[in-house]
Structure formats: C-alpha cells, structure tokens
Scaffold this motif. Structure first.
Motif, PDB file in Angstrom:
ATOM      1  N   ARG A 168      36.457  23.910  37.548  1.00 16.62           N
ATOM      2  CA  ARG A 168      34.956  24.577  37.490  1.00 16.62           C
ATOM      3  C   ARG A 168      35.407  26.135  38.266  1.00 16.62           C
ATOM      4  O   ARG A 168      36.300  26.283  39.158  1.00 16.62           O
ATOM      5  N   GLN A 192      35.390  28.895  45.501  1.00 17.70           N
ATOM      6  CA  GLN A 192      35.979  27.965  46.244  1.00 17.70           C
ATOM      7  C   GLN A 192      37.245  27.846  45.452  1.00 17.70           C
ATOM      8  O   GLN A 192      38.384  27.514  46.307  1.00 17.70           O
ATOM      9  N   GLY A 227      38.119  26.174  31.687  1.00 18.13           N
ATOM     10  CA  GLY A 227      37.261  25.895  32.847  1.00 18.13           C
ATOM     11  C   GLY A 227      35.956  26.690  32.389  1.00 18.13           C
ATOM     12  O   GLY A 227      35.773  27.274  31.495  1.00 18.13           O
TER      13      GLY A 227
END
Ligand code: ADP
Length: 507
Positions: A317, A321, A345
């Motif tokens: 993803r 983060q 992604g």
C-alpha cells in the motif's frame, strides 16, 4: 442457525472487517484467515463473522446461502433486520451479515474509506454479537481486530454479557495503532453504548481530545487479552514516540498486552504449488524461479536480455508508513546500480497516487522499470516469484508480511529495522546475530543513505558471489514462517484466560 458444537478444543469466533481471500485490503485479511486455519488444524472450532460486502470475491466462498431467520439489532434508537448468510472460505465456516439498513452500509464498492465508517463498523460489531446471542452460541473466545471491531469489547461486557452471552473471554488484536477510529463522543451512543459512562479517561476517552472517544483504547481497556503483531512493535507502542497517544494506556494494561509475530499462510503462499505462477519451483530447483523472472519481464515489457540483471520487487500500500519517499528513491538507485525494479502498489492518498502515476508514466516503456498502480493478487504472486530482492523501507511496520512471503519465494528482503521487520529480517553482515538466522539486508536510519547502504551490499553480493547468493535464496525459502508457532502462542493465551475465568467462577 447452527448452534455451537461441543468439543474438547476451544470455540473461537473472530469478528473482523477483513478475511483473505474474499475481503482483503492488507495484512489483517491474511492474519484472520491464516490464524483461523492454523487453530482449526489444532482441533479448535473456529468461526468468522464478516460484513457482507458487495465487493467481496464471491467466487472464493463455497456453498453461500441465506439463513431463514433474520437477526434484529439495535442502532440509532431502533431495530434493524440483518440477513445472515453462511458459507465456507478455505474450509472455514463464515457468517456474513447483511444489514437491511437504508444506508446500504456494506454496499459501497469498497471495504473502507467511507465517511460513515464509524457508523458502518459500530453497527456491524453490535450485529455480530446479536447474532451470537440469538444463535445461542457459547464461544470460549471472541477475537476482535483493529478499530473496526474494537466496539465488540465494551459492547460485550456492558450489554451482551448481562443478556446471557457470557461464556467468552475477549481477545483484541491491534494490527496497526496508526488507525484508532476516533470520533465525537456522542457518536458512540448510536450502537447503544453509554457515552456518559465510557467517555472517561480510564475507559474510552481519547487521550488527547477529550470530547472524542477512541475505540482502540476501549478495546485495550475492556478486553481480557490484548495483542499486537510483533514483539518489537509491542515495545515500540509502549513508548511516547511509537504509541500514537496510547502508550500510557498500554503501559497501564501491560500485564495483558503481548506481541506475537504473525505467520503467513504457508499453503496459500507456496511456490511449489502456487497456481498463479508460470512455473512452480522449490529451493532445490531454482530453474523454475528463473523462468518466472523471464516470464514477468516479457509480460511487463522489460528487457530480458541479461538473465543476471537483478530484479527488485516491491508490493505495498503506498502510504507514508511504508516509506514512500524511500521506495521512490529505491527505483532510481536500482536503475543506477544496473538492476530492474517492479512496483505493485496503490494508494488511498490522492497526492501519493498522483505522484506515483507520474513516475509510472515517465517509465512506461522503460527497459528496466515498471510501476503497476493497482491491487492485483495474481500479479503479486508472480512478482514474489520473479524478483531476486524485495524492498520494504517502512518508517514503522507493526509486523509486515511481504518480507516473509518474499523469503518463501526466494526473494531476499531489504528492510528497515523496525517493528516486525526487526523480528524477521536479520542482516547477513550482522556479526551479533548467529549465522543461521541471517537472511537478508537491513538498515536503521530511515533515509536515502540508510537504504543505499543495504541496497548496494545486496547488489554486490548478488553480482560478485552468485553461489553464496544461491545458498542464501535456498536458506530463506526453507525458513518456517507458517502460523504453527504463532498459533500455539494464541492457543496458550486463550487457554490461560479461559482457565482463569473458570477458576474464578467455580469455588
Ligand atoms: P499492510 O497490512 O500494512 O498493508 P502487510 O505487509 O502486513 O502490510 O500485508 C500486505 C499484504 O497485502 C501482503 O499479502 C501483500 O502481498 C498484499 N498487497 C499489498 N499491496 C498489494 C497490491 N497492490 N496488490 C496485491 N497485493 C497487495
């Protein structure tokens, strides 16, 4: 409704927003399916309750049928009927709740990201408990996951145990403390919880915004067992920097809080049997891996002239983060080092998606770089199999599954030392780690220099010592990342908690 069977094992019910392969956004889906399968194999009765999303992969549900009875559940001052569906997913019994609510709560074409997610999932949490109550089930453990089903913990103790659904201990697993689902305190009343009682510092009140309630905090306070998905992450979130505002709560409840590293579903992720691959292969027959590399290079339009040109993969993803700036940097650095890069992604964050679309367009007919910006399960398997190295430069990573899947497919991880990556990737050059555990490349500082160092060492190894690299690939493919060990740890936690509860009831 089917009532609970009695058996010598435990009766475990997972209430979750995801389950692979039918409803998966990320690791949560893998964990619910993988842990459930492993517990079932150990002889426990495991059932799962999911929302009935319109966008699920219905081809992967067997024998799906609606039950004759509807379950009524409370929300916003009235009762709503829920149609209950049952089916089998990968051999596991699953209940799907379809709320007959005018807002078509799970009929949105996506799993999350709706502006009324708080309402959708607080409704679902209550309906799931109502289903258990009305079905007369007597589970030993109700296991809820992440903020979406965190409501189950306070709902159970405040409303459902008094109604007679009182056989269970509650286990809550937080897969990522970044997502806490906070909302204005008054929103909690819709699912029937008492805002006055719960919007208190020792209960569900958010630690920084006192007019907001925090479902994850509520589940930490109200559950009997609280887990997160790796030992290192469990330590990180107990510090002020890593706890996303919940470190004091986690420290206060530290006795019931543990980190257990996730496993991977070793049947679903098995290069020897993987039907998505062009050629299946094992550690003893790496020719098959080379064939997958050639196949993907051809299908993506990359140059396949040089078999020894290293292929770096990344499946993620695209959210902050995951270290998106480092992923972007790795694409260019790989090119400079003479490698190829394939990224699969997609991003829920508009500006990140746009930025990567621009990079994808820039390289759209390049010989060595390809970016595929979507979610694609089939392609993900091919990339794990085809790549020589796999990059995971996360800023933080509760557990991370891609490094384990990559190793199982013989792709050497290059990972940042954080969270679960720190518990599963051990640098081949780190003399403080016993040789037999060293399996990849890692770096500490979350910047370009840190990443460059690890990437360059990996390239050097690959190019200058092919035989030693081959041995590393074989070693990684033979590491046991299955759920066996971790499921045993959950089993032990469950059993101890159930035994403690029974000991206090019986004189
Ligand atoms: P997170 O849960 O934070 O997304 P994990 O590493 O725990 O990260 O799990 C990611 C899972 O999602 C892996 O199974 C990975 O293969 C899969 N995945 C991530 N992005 C994609 C994508 N674009 N297409 C297919 N699978 C993906």
């Amino acid at each position: 409704l089917i009532s609970s069977q009695t058996s010598s094992g435990l009766h475990v019910v997972h209430i979750a927003a995801e389950m692979a392969p039918v409803a998966k956004v990320g690791g949560l889906g893998d964990v619910v399916a993988g842990l459930s399968k492993a517990l079932q194999k150990k002889g426990h009765l495991v059932e799962i309750i999911l929302p009935k999303y319109d966008c699920m992969d219905y081809d992967r549900v067997r024998d799906l049928r609606a039950l004759d009875v509807a379950v009524e559940s409370y929300f916003d001052g009235r009762l709503f009927k829920n149609k209950i569906w049952v089916g089998t997913v990968e051999g596991l019994p699953v209940y799907f709740i379809e709320p007959l609510h005018p807002d078509k709560l799970f009929w949105r074409g996506q799993f999350y990201g709706e502006r009324d997610d708080f309402k959708r999932f607080s409704f679902f949490s209550r309906a799931a408990l109502e289903l258990l109550l009305q079905a007369g089930k007597k589970p030993d453990i109700i296991h809820c996951h992440d903020w979406q089903t965190a409501f189950v913990a306070p709902l159970y103790w405040d409303l459902y145990a008094p109604k007679g659904l009182n056989s269970a201990r509650i286990c809550f697993t937080c897969h990522n403390f970044e997502y806490q689902g906070t909302a204005p305190a008054s929103d909690l009343a819709s699912c029937g919880l008492d805002v006055g009682q719960l919007n208190r510092p020792d209960r569900m009140q958010d630690n920084s915004a006192h007019d907001r309630i925090n479902p994850v905090k509520g589940a930490v306070v109200f559950s009997n067992i609280v887990t997160t998905v790796s030992l290192t992450y469990a330590q990180e979130v107990r510090s002020a920097e890593g706890g996303r505002g919940l470190h004091s709560t986690l420290n206060f409840h530290s006795k019931k809080f543990v980190g257990i590293l996730n496993g991977i579903d070793a049947d679903a992720w098995n290069p020897a049997t993987d039907a998505y691959l062009k050629v299946q292969y094992t550690a003893n027959d790496l020719g098959g891996k080379a064939e997958n590399k050639e196949a993907i290079r051809k299908s993506l339009g990359l140059s396949y002239a040089d078999v020894r040109r290293p292929l770096v993969g990344c499946i993620t993803r695209l959210v902050p983060q995951k270290g998106v700036h480092l992923i972007r940097h790795a694409i260019y650095r790989t090119l400079e080092l003479g490698g190829q890069f394939v990224l699969l992604g997609s991003s829920p964050v508009h500006h990140i998606q746009k930025e990567f679309e621009a990079i994808a367009n820039h390289f759209q007919s390049h010989d060595h770089i390809r970016l595929i910006l979507k979610y694609d399960e089939t392609l993900s398997h091919s990339i794990y199999a085809a790549s020589d190295m796999f990059i995971i430069p996360s800023i933080f990573e509760p557990c991370g599954l891609t490094q384990m899947i990559a190793m199982r497919y013989g792709s050497i991880p290059i990972a940042r030392k954080t969270g679960g990556l720190n518990d599963s990737v051990f640098d081949v050059d780190d003399d403080t780690v016993p040789l037999q555990f060293r399996n990849g490349y890692s770096f500490l500082s979350p910047d370009e220099q840190g990443l460059n160092g690890a990437l360059e060492r990996a390239f050097n190894h690959y190019l200058s010592k092919p035989e030693s690299w081959r041995q590393l690939v074989q070693k990684d493919m033979n590491i046991d990342f299955s759920w066996d060990t971790s499921a045993s740890q959950y089993e032990e936690l469950y059993s101890k908690s159930v035994a403690r509860a029974r000991a206090t009831i019986r004189p």
